[in-house]
Design a protein around this motif. Structure first.
Motif, PDB file in Angstrom:
ATOM      1  N   SER A 207       0.771  -1.174  -0.230  1.00  0.00           N
ATOM      2  CA  SER A 207       0.045  -0.144  -0.037  1.00  0.00           C
ATOM      3  C   SER A 207       1.000   1.305   0.018  1.00  0.00           C
ATOM      4  O   SER A 207       0.517   2.162  -0.601  1.00  0.00           O
ATOM      5  CB  SER A 207      -0.993   0.145   1.259  1.00  0.00           C
ATOM      6  OG  SER A 207      -0.171   0.016   2.213  1.00  0.00           O
TER       7      SER A 207
ATOM      8  N   SER B 184       0.788   9.318  -6.083  1.00  0.00           N
ATOM      9  CA  SER B 184       0.778  10.804  -5.406  1.00  0.00           C
ATOM     10  C   SER B 184       1.362  11.542  -6.554  1.00  0.00           C
ATOM     11  O   SER B 184       2.409  11.216  -7.259  1.00  0.00           O
ATOM     12  CB  SER B 184       1.578  10.601  -3.980  1.00  0.00           C
ATOM     13  OG  SER B 184       3.005  10.333  -4.274  1.00  0.00           O
TER      14      SER B 184
ATOM     15  N   ALA C 223      -3.565  11.599   1.138  1.00  0.00           N
ATOM     16  CA  ALA C 223      -4.749  11.869   2.117  1.00  0.00           C
ATOM     17  C   ALA C 223      -4.705  10.550   2.893  1.00  0.00           C
ATOM     18  O   ALA C 223      -4.650   9.436   2.645  1.00  0.00           O
ATOM     19  CB  ALA C 223      -5.955  12.124   1.195  1.00  0.00           C
ATOM     20  N   SER C 224      -5.034  10.716   4.355  1.00  0.00           N
ATOM     21  CA  SER C 224      -5.371   9.703   5.172  1.00  0.00           C
ATOM     22  C   SER C 224      -6.674   9.223   5.020  1.00  0.00           C
ATOM     23  O   SER C 224      -7.614  10.142   4.589  1.00  0.00           O
ATOM     24  CB  SER C 224      -5.059  10.067   6.495  1.00  0.00           C
ATOM     25  OG  SER C 224      -3.656  10.613   6.773  1.00  0.00           O
ATOM     26  N   ARG C 225      -6.920   8.019   5.396  1.00  0.00           N
ATOM     27  CA  ARG C 225      -8.318   7.626   5.259  1.00  0.00           C
ATOM     28  C   ARG C 225      -8.750   6.762   6.386  1.00  0.00           C
ATOM     29  O   ARG C 225      -7.870   5.921   6.900  1.00  0.00           O
ATOM     30  CB  ARG C 225      -8.614   7.124   3.826  1.00  0.00           C
ATOM     31  CG  ARG C 225      -8.008   5.635   3.691  1.00  0.00           C
ATOM     32  CD  ARG C 225      -8.258   4.976   2.209  1.00  0.00           C
ATOM     33  NE  ARG C 225      -7.434   3.966   1.734  1.00  0.00           N
ATOM     34  CZ  ARG C 225      -7.778   2.792   1.811  1.00  0.00           C
ATOM     35  NH1 ARG C 225      -9.129   2.677   2.023  1.00  0.00           N
ATOM     36  NH2 ARG C 225      -7.306   1.617   1.515  1.00  0.00           N
ATOM     37  N   LYS C 226      -9.915   6.688   6.833  1.00  0.00           N
ATOM     38  CA  LYS C 226     -10.412   5.808   7.866  1.00  0.00           C
ATOM     39  C   LYS C 226     -11.436   4.853   7.283  1.00  0.00           C
ATOM     40  O   LYS C 226     -12.088   4.727   6.521  1.00  0.00           O
ATOM     41  CB  LYS C 226     -11.242   6.546   8.916  1.00  0.00           C
ATOM     42  CG  LYS C 226     -11.803   5.814  10.101  1.00  0.00           C
ATOM     43  CD  LYS C 226     -12.712   6.544  10.813  1.00  0.00           C
ATOM     44  CE  LYS C 226     -11.778   7.954  11.586  1.00  0.00           C
ATOM     45  NZ  LYS C 226     -12.775   8.526  12.770  1.00  0.00           N
ATOM     46  N   TYR C 227     -10.918   3.342   7.680  1.00  0.00           N
ATOM     47  CA  TYR C 227     -11.712   2.539   6.979  1.00  0.00           C
ATOM     48  C   TYR C 227     -11.501   1.149   8.022  1.00  0.00           C
ATOM     49  O   TYR C 227     -10.826   1.055   8.913  1.00  0.00           O
ATOM     50  CB  TYR C 227     -11.269   2.112   5.483  1.00  0.00           C
ATOM     51  CG  TYR C 227     -10.097   1.335   5.584  1.00  0.00           C
ATOM     52  CD1 TYR C 227      -9.859   0.027   5.043  1.00  0.00           C
ATOM     53  CD2 TYR C 227      -8.626   1.873   5.726  1.00  0.00           C
ATOM     54  CE1 TYR C 227      -8.711  -0.727   5.025  1.00  0.00           C
ATOM     55  CE2 TYR C 227      -7.498   1.189   5.609  1.00  0.00           C
ATOM     56  CZ  TYR C 227      -7.429  -0.055   5.378  1.00  0.00           C
ATOM     57  OH  TYR C 227      -6.225  -0.906   5.186  1.00  0.00           O
TER      58      TYR C 227
ATOM     59  N   ASP D 277      -7.299  -6.507   3.824  1.00  0.00           N
ATOM     60  CA  ASP D 277      -8.762  -5.605   3.361  1.00  0.00           C
ATOM     61  C   ASP D 277      -9.753  -6.339   2.710  1.00  0.00           C
ATOM     62  O   ASP D 277      -9.579  -7.255   2.205  1.00  0.00           O
ATOM     63  CB  ASP D 277      -8.133  -4.261   2.520  1.00  0.00           C
ATOM     64  CG  ASP D 277      -7.037  -3.473   3.122  1.00  0.00           C
ATOM     65  OD1 ASP D 277      -7.040  -3.389   4.408  1.00  0.00           O
ATOM     66  OD2 ASP D 277      -6.287  -2.920   2.635  1.00  0.00           O
TER      67      ASP D 277
ATOM     68  N   GLU E 290     -11.868  -0.510  12.898  1.00  0.00           N
ATOM     69  CA  GLU E 290     -11.578   0.791  12.363  1.00  0.00           C
ATOM     70  C   GLU E 290     -10.237   1.228  12.387  1.00  0.00           C
ATOM     71  O   GLU E 290      -9.776   1.129  13.504  1.00  0.00           O
ATOM     72  CB  GLU E 290     -12.452   1.702  12.630  1.00  0.00           C
ATOM     73  CG  GLU E 290     -12.603   2.894  11.815  1.00  0.00           C
ATOM     74  CD  GLU E 290     -13.418   4.170  11.973  1.00  0.00           C
ATOM     75  OE1 GLU E 290     -14.515   4.085  11.487  1.00  0.00           O
ATOM     76  OE2 GLU E 290     -13.611   4.852  13.059  1.00  0.00           O
TER      77      GLU E 290
ATOM     78  N   ILE F 266      -6.903   3.988  10.781  1.00  0.00           N
ATOM     79  CA  ILE F 266      -6.749   5.180  10.253  1.00  0.00           C
ATOM     80  C   ILE F 266      -5.183   4.855   9.192  1.00  0.00           C
ATOM     81  O   ILE F 266      -4.503   4.459  10.085  1.00  0.00           O
ATOM     82  CB  ILE F 266      -6.535   6.374  11.017  1.00  0.00           C
ATOM     83  CG1 ILE F 266      -7.699   6.732  11.661  1.00  0.00           C
ATOM     84  CG2 ILE F 266      -5.945   7.508   9.971  1.00  0.00           C
ATOM     85  CD1 ILE F 266      -7.401   8.058  12.627  1.00  0.00           C
TER      86      ILE F 266
ATOM     87  N   GLY G 214      -2.530   6.452   6.877  1.00  0.00           N
ATOM     88  CA  GLY G 214      -1.965   7.622   6.152  1.00  0.00           C
ATOM     89  C   GLY G 214      -0.431   7.559   6.542  1.00  0.00           C
ATOM     90  O   GLY G 214       0.077   7.080   7.109  1.00  0.00           O
TER      91      GLY G 214
END
Length: 437
Positions: free
Chosen positions: A247, A255, A263-267, A326, A362, A364, A366
């Motif tokens: 990743s 990028s 960008a950071s993302r929450k999943y 994931d 969950e 984060i 990033g």
């Protein structure tokens, strides 16, 4: 040694493996630049040939006008009355006029000559049988229409090319009174023009050829440098990718700007956290090279199985491994990978066994770190839970949260872990066996 890696099965998650190709400078040069040189030479040849042809015709027409004027003056001097009658249309060519024209033709070394009135009728011709005939050809019509002298290329009876030169004869007031048709072979002046044109084409042509050769060599060298540097960069990229998660590589490749722009993302994902039980004691009682060899052996089989089951190794932390699975089926794949790792550990060199913790929740994802040293990783409470579950797992054991474990796990139990005020409901696999800790 560890048990051999099983043959990989098709994964639903393909790794991003884009190898940069070197810029095809030489191919572009051969496809675009060299053809451009060739087109330029062809255009130059066509333009010079066209210009030479125009110049030749212009010279012939200028000579023809002068000859026509000379002929008219000579005939007017020798047979003025007959010449005046001829121009006024009051009579046909008389013997005196024919003799005057013949004398001028001999003087100027002309083979053929015609003179037309304004109606296109032949007033005089070196061929007597043509006198009185009417001509309606396009060149004559253009001269009679006031377009000036005209040249046409025809062939003689033996097939040799020649110029037909139609020249207007104007009186002192500038009025058109007659049209002279003279004939000239194309060989003499054209040969002179060719001798003048060939150097004009050869010099720039040779210079362009020399420039093309020099540019080809330079481009070939440049292509070699590009290929070498591209291979070096690709090799460096592949080596660097072995130190990073999939990743991380993917995020870096996609990028546009600085890494801080990612960008950071929450999943929600499933985390795999493994740790060697008793590794510190093992390190104290074994030679450093044996410790490193064993650690590499164990790490290799874990990375292989995690990748084979579609996981992504987030980081290696000493003797610990953090990985992500994931997707909706991430939990099932994480469990399968953990079991495959424990199965292969049975055949490994004797040493500390692995305790594995599995948790879904969950996180984060990033960029974390200082501007000059960053890491692309997951953070959050789920990461802490996975690490704590790994801590409570025995050697050769998998500990998963109650909601994540499948039916093959043991009964649910409550455990307290460091850093959490509430106990966790977990289940162990395999259930009810002796600890290998």
């Amino acid at each position: 040694m560890c048990a051999p890696l099983q043959k990989p099965e098709p994964s639903e998650i393909d790794a991003l493996e884009r190898i940069e190709q070197p810029f095809p400078l030489m191919r572009q040069f051969l496809r675009r630049v060299l053809p451009g040189f060739a087109v330029f030479l062809v255009v130059l040849l066509v333009l010079v040939s066209y210009s030479a042809n125009r110049v030749a015709k212009s010279i012939y027409l200028e000579l023809a006008e002068r000859r026509a004027a000379t002929i008219a003056r000579g005939v007017a001097t020798v047979a003025p009355e007959a010449w005046a009658a001829l121009l006024s249309g009051r009579g046909d060519a008389s013997p005196d006029l024919a003799q005057a024209f013949a004398g001028e033709m001999r003087e100027l070394a002309l083979g053929d000559l015609k003179v037309y009135d304004l109606a296109g009728r032949v007033l005089f011709s070196s061929k007597a049988d043509e006198i009185g005939a009417r001509e309606s050809g396009a060149p004559l019509r253009r001269v009679l229409a006031g377009e000036g002298p005209v040249v046409a290329v025809t062939q003689t009876q033996d097939g040799s090319p020649r110029y037909e030169l139609y020249v207007p004869f104007l009186d002192d007031t500038g009025r058109l009174r007659a049209v002279f048709e003279l004939y000239e072979p194309v060989t003499y002046l054209d040969a002179l023009l060719r001798r003048a044109t060939i150097p004009a084409l050869a010099v720039p042509g040779l210079l362009l050829l020399l420039l093309a050769v020099i540019l080809t060599r330079l481009v070939k060298r440049a292509q070699g440098e590009i290929d070498v540097r591209t291979r070096a960069l690709n090799a460096l990229r592949r080596r660097m990718a072995t130190f990073l998660s999939r990743s991380t590589v993917t995020a870096a490749e996609h990028s546009v700007g600085d890494a801080a722009d990612i960008a950071s993302r929450k999943y929600v994902t499933t985390l795999f956290y493994s740790d060697l039980r008793g590794f510190t004691a093992f390190s104290e009682t074994h030679a450093p090279e044996d410790v490193v060899a064993y650690l590499n052996e164990v790490m290799t089989l874990q990375v292989q199985e995690i990748s084979r089951h579609g996981g992504d190794v987030d980081k290696l932390i000493g003797d610990a491994v953090l990985a992500r699975f994931d997707g909706e089926d991430g939990s099932a794949r994480a469990i399968a990978a953990a079991r495959a790792i424990q199965a292969r550990m049975v055949g490994c060199t004797p040493g500390p066994r692995i305790g594995i913790g599995l948790c879904r929740g969950e996180v984060i994802l990033g960029v974390v770190g200082a501007p000059d040293r960053r890491d692309f990783t997951v953070i959050g409470d789920t990461v802490n839970i996975a690490a704590r579950l790994s801590d409570v797992a025995l050697g050769g054991e998998i500990v998963a949260t109650d909601t994540l474990a499948d039916a093959a796990f043991g009964a649910a139990e409550t455990v307290s872990v460091k850093g959490r005020s509430h106990a966790l409901q977990v289940r162990r696999w395999p259930a009810g066996r002796q600890s290998l800790r």
